[in-house]
Design an enzyme around this catalytic site. Structure first.
Site, short mmCIF file in Angstrom:
data_model
loop_
_atom_site.label_atom_id
_atom_site.label_comp_id
_atom_site.label_asym_id
_atom_site.label_seq_id
_atom_site.Cartn_x
_atom_site.Cartn_y
_atom_site.Cartn_z
N HIS A 280 0.82 -1.21 0.00
CA HIS A 280 0.00 0.00 0.00
C HIS A 280 0.86 1.26 0.00
O HIS A 280 0.33 2.36 -0.23
CB HIS A 280 -0.92 0.01 1.22
CG HIS A 280 -2.30 -0.47 0.93
ND1 HIS A 280 -3.11 0.15 0.00
CD2 HIS A 280 -3.02 -1.49 1.42
CE1 HIS A 280 -4.27 -0.47 -0.06
NE2 HIS A 280 -4.24 -1.49 0.79
N ASP B 158 -6.60 -10.69 -20.23
CA ASP B 158 -6.18 -11.84 -21.04
C ASP B 158 -4.66 -11.82 -21.21
O ASP B 158 -4.10 -10.91 -21.82
CB ASP B 158 -6.89 -11.77 -22.39
CG ASP B 158 -6.54 -12.92 -23.32
OD1 ASP B 158 -5.78 -13.82 -22.90
OD2 ASP B 158 -7.02 -12.91 -24.47
#
Length: 458
Positions: free
Chosen positions: A170, A386
């Site tokens: 983070h 993809d």
């Protein structure tokens, strides 16, 4: 997955290496400045897990040959494209130097490969938290030296299917940054340069870093009483599209799908906690907000950084009604949008944010409050990522903090494309026992254990 199969699933790490950018980072980019939001980010990781299956690979007569061949081929493809992607996302290959700077000297990202001793379809029939969390490299991230930012785990199933788990600190990334990174990596792997994203590093110019003291960090990231003091349990619930529509209609109040499901989970979790404790407490639910969407003008989606804020809604547990909870959630985001950005853009931004936290912290560190944290990836397109093998069979966002912290909720759209939402909920074991049997929850959530991902089982 049945309880017998849960015990049988094993994930074995077979290799670990450092992947460096394919081209060296120019000298003038060696020192990456963090933004104020990066500086005050909690010491945790943002995660995402994507599963890919291959047609015909579940034939048990020849899955071993397929798995060996595909694992070698996919491994090379993933590592080469990751190296190429790190040239654009060069801070992810760096190391945190201090709370202002990342040293971008191409130290590299941690990449591990693992073998899973079952078919992918066996996991997807009935996925559960204990199995899924093994496919995210969070333990490796927590055990590594401080300062590392990116961890990737590719897990190969005996059928040839693969799971790609990504953890990013983070300190440099929120959920949107993780998605942008994975999308760009997938485009590179597929050789489709139209899907290769070029990140925007504008956060530190918009929200300049400040001198954040240890005292300020304590206020901004207090030791909330969410750490596991009792056994916790993480479970996945599915809210199908038509059920959510019925829930929204029953609310008789404006709400998004995510708000409706969040309010329902909050209500049922509070009911469980109140029944177990025998007392009514103040209940606070904290939700994350993507700041990119509320700045004027909005920031581009490819802006890198921890560009997220949190707002809190609260209710007394003696007055928990769905309509009231939804109203609290709506008013919370409206108040946040008006006030938080103004504080960030002030000269004394750090002081303003710290001051606004003090009263909240005084409440949170007491034993008379239940704190819930909800993060959502609803309405974020994920099922078109993809790598050159087709779209993912399943994408999930189980929290990297589960099961070490309680009262966590993670929402994400399901693969069905009909508005369904999946929720990972982590509660104490005692609260979960009551939560999953709550009549209000069972009206709208799947009522069977470990709902399937596979459409043929829905």
């Amino acid at each position: 997955m049945t309880k017998a199969k849960e015990k049988e699933m094993k994930v074995e790490i077979i290799s670990k290496e450092t992947i460096k950018p394919s081209s060296p980072t120019p000298n003038h980019l060696k020192d990456y400045k963090l933004s104020l939001l990066d500086q005050i980010a909690p010491p945790s990781y943002e995660t995402l897990l994507l599963f890919y299956s291959f047609n015909g690979d579940d034939d048990r007569q020849h899955h071993h040959h397929i798995s060996v061949y595909k694992a070698n081929k996919l491994s090379l493809q993933l590592k080469q494209s990751l190296s190429e992607t790190l040239t654009r996302f060069y801070p992810l290959a760096g190391r945190v130097k201090d709370n202002i700077t990342i040293d971008c000297s191409d130290h590299g990202a941690v990449y591990v490969e693992a073998q899973v001793n079952c078919l992918l379809q066996d996991l997807l029939k009935q996925p559960n938290g204990d199995s899924v969390i093994q496919l995210v490299p969070i333990q490796l991230a927590e055990e590594s030296k401080p300062g590392l930012l990116l961890f990737v785990q590719s897990s190969f199933f005996t059928c040839g299917g693969v799971a790609i788990g990504v953890c990013i600190s983070h300190k440099i990334a929120d959920a949107a940054t993780v998605v942008t990174f994975i999308r760009s990596w997938a485009g590179a792997a597929a050789g489709d340069h139209r899907r290769v994203y070029y990140p925007s590093y504008n956060a530190s110019s918009l929200f300049p870093p400040r001198d954040v003291t240890a005292t300020a960090m304590l206020f901004l990231n207090p030791p909330f009483n969410m750490a596991m003091k009792e056994k916790c349990f993480t479970k996945r619930f599915v809210f199908y599209g038509p059920k959510i529509a019925a829930l929204e209609a029953a609310l008789s109040a404006p709400s998004t799908r995510g708000e409706a499901v969040t309010a329902l989970i909050w209500k049922c979790a509070v009911n469980a906690s109140r029944s177990n404790s025998g007392v009514s407490k103040l209940s606070i639910l904290s939700r994350s907000v993507d700041i990119r969407k509320i700045t004027v003008p909005p920031l581009p989606d490819n802006s890198v950084g921890n560009l997220v804020g949190y707002y809190a809604s609260q209710k007394d547990e003696s007055d928990i009604q769905l309509q009231g909870l939804v109203r609290e959630l709506r008013e919370g985001i409206q108040d946040f949008s008006k006030s938080y950005l103004q504080k960030l853009q002030r000269e004394d931004a750090l002081e303003a944010i710290t001051e606004s936290c003090k009263d909240a912290i005084a409440i949170l560190i007491s034993n008379d409050v239940d704190l819930y944290v909800c993060n959502s990836l609803c309405d974020v397109s994920l099922y078109d990522i993809d790598f050159g093998w087709g779209n993912p069979t399943w994408v999930t966002n189980i929290s990297s903090n589960a099961p070490n912290h309680k009262n966590l909720v993670g929402l994400i759209d399901s693969s069905t494309g009909d508005g369904s939402i999946e929720a990972w909920v982590t509660l104490s074991e005692a609260d979960m026992a009551l939560f999953e049997r709550d009549p209000d929850l069972l009206c709208y959530a799947a009522t069977f254990d470990y709902p399937s991902v596979l459409k043929s089982y829905l």
